[in-house]
Motif scaffolding. Sequence first.
Motif, mmCIF file in Angstrom:
data_model
loop_
_atom_site.group_PDB
_atom_site.id
_atom_site.type_symbol
_atom_site.label_atom_id
_atom_site.label_comp_id
_atom_site.label_asym_id
_atom_site.label_seq_id
_atom_site.Cartn_x
_atom_site.Cartn_y
_atom_site.Cartn_z
ATOM 1 N N SER A 1 0.827 -1.208 0.000
ATOM 2 C CA SER A 1 0.000 0.000 0.000
ATOM 3 C C SER A 1 0.856 1.252 0.000
ATOM 4 C CB SER A 1 -0.929 0.005 1.224
ATOM 5 O OG SER A 1 -1.911 -1.006 1.115
ATOM 6 N N VAL B 1 0.759 4.303 -2.601
ATOM 7 C CA VAL B 1 0.616 5.702 -2.201
ATOM 8 C C VAL B 1 1.746 6.527 -2.797
ATOM 9 C CG1 VAL B 1 0.717 7.302 -0.246
ATOM 10 C CG2 VAL B 1 -0.691 5.252 -0.103
ATOM 11 N N SER B 2 2.960 5.986 -2.756
ATOM 12 C CA SER B 2 4.109 6.684 -3.330
ATOM 13 C C SER B 2 3.909 6.917 -4.821
ATOM 14 C CB SER B 2 5.374 5.864 -3.089
ATOM 15 O OG SER B 2 6.480 6.442 -3.740
ATOM 16 N N ASN C 1 0.998 7.031 -6.423
ATOM 17 C CA ASN C 1 -0.080 8.006 -6.595
ATOM 18 C C ASN C 1 0.425 9.433 -6.434
ATOM 19 O OD1 ASN C 1 -2.004 6.022 -7.035
ATOM 20 N ND2 ASN C 1 -2.670 5.951 -4.903
ATOM 21 N N VAL C 2 1.231 9.652 -5.375
ATOM 22 C CA VAL C 2 1.739 10.993 -5.115
ATOM 23 C C VAL C 2 2.670 11.443 -6.240
ATOM 24 C CG1 VAL C 2 3.190 12.370 -3.573
ATOM 25 C CG2 VAL C 2 1.474 10.811 -2.621
ATOM 26 N N ARG D 1 -5.809 6.888 -10.033
ATOM 27 C CA ARG D 1 -5.392 6.527 -8.667
ATOM 28 C C ARG D 1 -5.536 5.030 -8.446
ATOM 29 N NH1 ARG D 1 -8.414 6.332 -3.723
ATOM 30 N NH2 ARG D 1 -7.035 6.558 -1.916
ATOM 31 N N THR E 1 -5.400 1.702 -5.706
ATOM 32 C CA THR E 1 -5.524 1.229 -4.317
ATOM 33 C C THR E 1 -5.315 -0.271 -4.301
ATOM 34 O OG1 THR E 1 -7.914 0.941 -4.522
ATOM 35 C CG2 THR E 1 -7.132 3.062 -3.674
ATOM 36 N N VAL F 1 -5.676 11.973 -8.193
ATOM 37 C CA VAL F 1 -4.977 11.854 -6.906
ATOM 38 C C VAL F 1 -5.282 13.083 -6.066
ATOM 39 C CG1 VAL F 1 -2.737 11.684 -5.774
ATOM 40 C CG2 VAL F 1 -3.147 10.465 -7.925
ATOM 41 N N GLU G 1 -4.223 11.179 0.204
ATOM 42 C CA GLU G 1 -3.043 10.303 0.167
ATOM 43 C C GLU G 1 -2.193 10.475 1.429
ATOM 44 O OE1 GLU G 1 -2.522 7.926 -2.091
ATOM 45 O OE2 GLU G 1 -4.418 8.539 -3.024
ATOM 46 N N HIS H 1 -3.927 8.784 4.215
ATOM 47 C CA HIS H 1 -3.747 7.342 4.051
ATOM 48 C C HIS H 1 -2.338 6.926 4.437
ATOM 49 C CE1 HIS H 1 -4.063 3.617 1.216
ATOM 50 N NE2 HIS H 1 -4.339 3.306 2.479
ATOM 51 N N LEU H 2 -1.382 7.764 4.121
ATOM 52 C CA LEU H 2 0.007 7.464 4.456
ATOM 53 C C LEU H 2 0.201 7.388 5.969
ATOM 54 C CD1 LEU H 2 2.922 7.063 3.506
ATOM 55 C CD2 LEU H 2 3.186 9.556 3.501
#
Length: 628
Positions: free
Chosen positions: A20, A24-25, A27-28, A38, A40, A589, A594, A597-598
Amino acid sequence: MGLSQALSTAMSGLRATQASLSLVSSNVANAETPGYVRKTLNQVAGTTGEFGSSVLIAGVNRQLDEFLQAQLRTETSGAAYADVRSDFLTNLQGVYGNPDSTGTIEDAYNKFLTALQGLSTSPESQSARISAVNAAQSLAQQLNATSQGIQTLRANAEAGISDSVSTANNAMQQIARINVQLQAATGTSDASTGALLDERDRYITQLSQLMDIRTVTNSQNQVTVFTNSGVQLVGSEAATLSFNAQGTMTPTALSNPDPTKSTVGTITINFPHGGSYDLVSTNSIRSGKIAAYLELRDKTLVQAQTQIDQLAASMSSALSDKTTAGTAATAGAQTGFDIDLSGLQSGNTIHLTYKDNATGVTHNLSIIRVDDPSVLPLSNTTTVDPNDEVLGVDFSGGMSSVLAQLNGALGSTAGLQFSNPSGSTLRVVDDGATNRSDITAASVTTTVSSLTSGDPHLPLFTDNGGLYTGAINASGSQTTGLAARISVNTALIGDPSRMVIFATNPQTPAGDTTRANLILNQLSTASFSYSPQTGLGTTGAPFTGTLLNFTKQFISQQGEAATAAKQLADGQDVVLNTLQSKMDSVSGVNMDEEMAHLLALQNAYSANARVMSSIKQMYDTLLQIAGG
């Protein structure tokens, strides 16, 4: 739960958290990447032993609303179509110019009328004569320049088609390539698969800017792309588009549903396993940039050319065409008219009016001279008058052939009889005793070819130095492209006195206003009807007005069209931007989300690590006890 089960569960949690964190990385990092969707992690609970549940990674999800995506692609096509049309119509308005400014058709026309008014007031003035000729030249040159501007825009549209076809081919090949890659990865749903799907969507969106398309995706992530008309563009293999550009655009380069008659480039789709299809003549592309370029090249700009060609033709004919009434004639019990055809040239017209006594219907017949039999028969729309019945007659075989054609066409149906009593005289009479029809009027319209014929009509404007007669041949009508070729009679440029003097024996007095008044009247107050192909009026009710009225009308129409196209493009862009914002809210995104979530993942990672640390301590304690 045993310690080993607890350790396995904690390790699964770490693995899921690490995966995950990787998403996230990603997505950012791709927050500003166009077309990025995006991602998941798809997590499911798995059984560990008798009491515990571990977490299993079932794949990667793309946060995508497919219905919204389909809408976005449709509006992308519409917006691209509207933007191209708006840009070109704005440029066309620039070619016509602002009606209130100088250097426009209307400005040149008004200056010509002013010069003619000066000539009518002072016909003996050499300065007034020269000014009138110079003003006529300026008007002709303005028409030439306007025609060139329109054809340049058509050439730009042709270039736009060529570039779009190349872009479309590349997009289709890339879609097919990714289809093959995804087929090889069937059953997997990882980050690399998601990246391929993103890439494929970007190419599909690029293709939707060029043409209207729809897609069908199967359970194996294979997408098939069709035009909205049903032509398949991409499957496991891509079709190829080809465009046979014809080079420089001219007014006579026109599209035709019959490929053998079309003189502009067409788009052909070549299928992977053989066969081809003409996408233009079948109207298979209905939106997007390509549809806009085709419409502009083959319709909008052709109509603009037709407008200025009609102005050039009407202006030329208004001054050079002379109508002469027939003289009454009899042949026994038969009555009719004698018509002098000595000045009749290709494109000139014989007018007959006769009444069918059986039905009481009056017929207006236009007999048009043609010298190329391949253009026969002529359509009733050849003339602007909706009440005209048109008959084209081939004059290339001489008078005997003309009589045979006329008697064959009208002898049995209308009861008219044609003969040649002498020289170039055409006699038309009714059938006498049977009295099937009565001929009520006859005349002939011919083009005056000389500046000193003794008649005030004159060929002030010419077609590249030749007479404009409205001739029709295998290449089309002489009217087509006339604005590009119109010029002032070189004999007038050499001798401006011919703007006044129309006879040499006896010579027209220097102060005679006859010719100057005729020119001024024809160009300022005389009313004419114009072809519905100009976009003004209809076949049943053609636009009628002075030449200046007509000029103002089509220039105004163009301004309104450009304004409407801009409003449509702006509205379409608003719709597209709204849909894109909705798409971004679903698939884009959101940095705040994010980051939140991080933080949650960091906590989860720490918690799983703490569990593993505690289990290690328990194992260490157990080992110490066992060793003690």
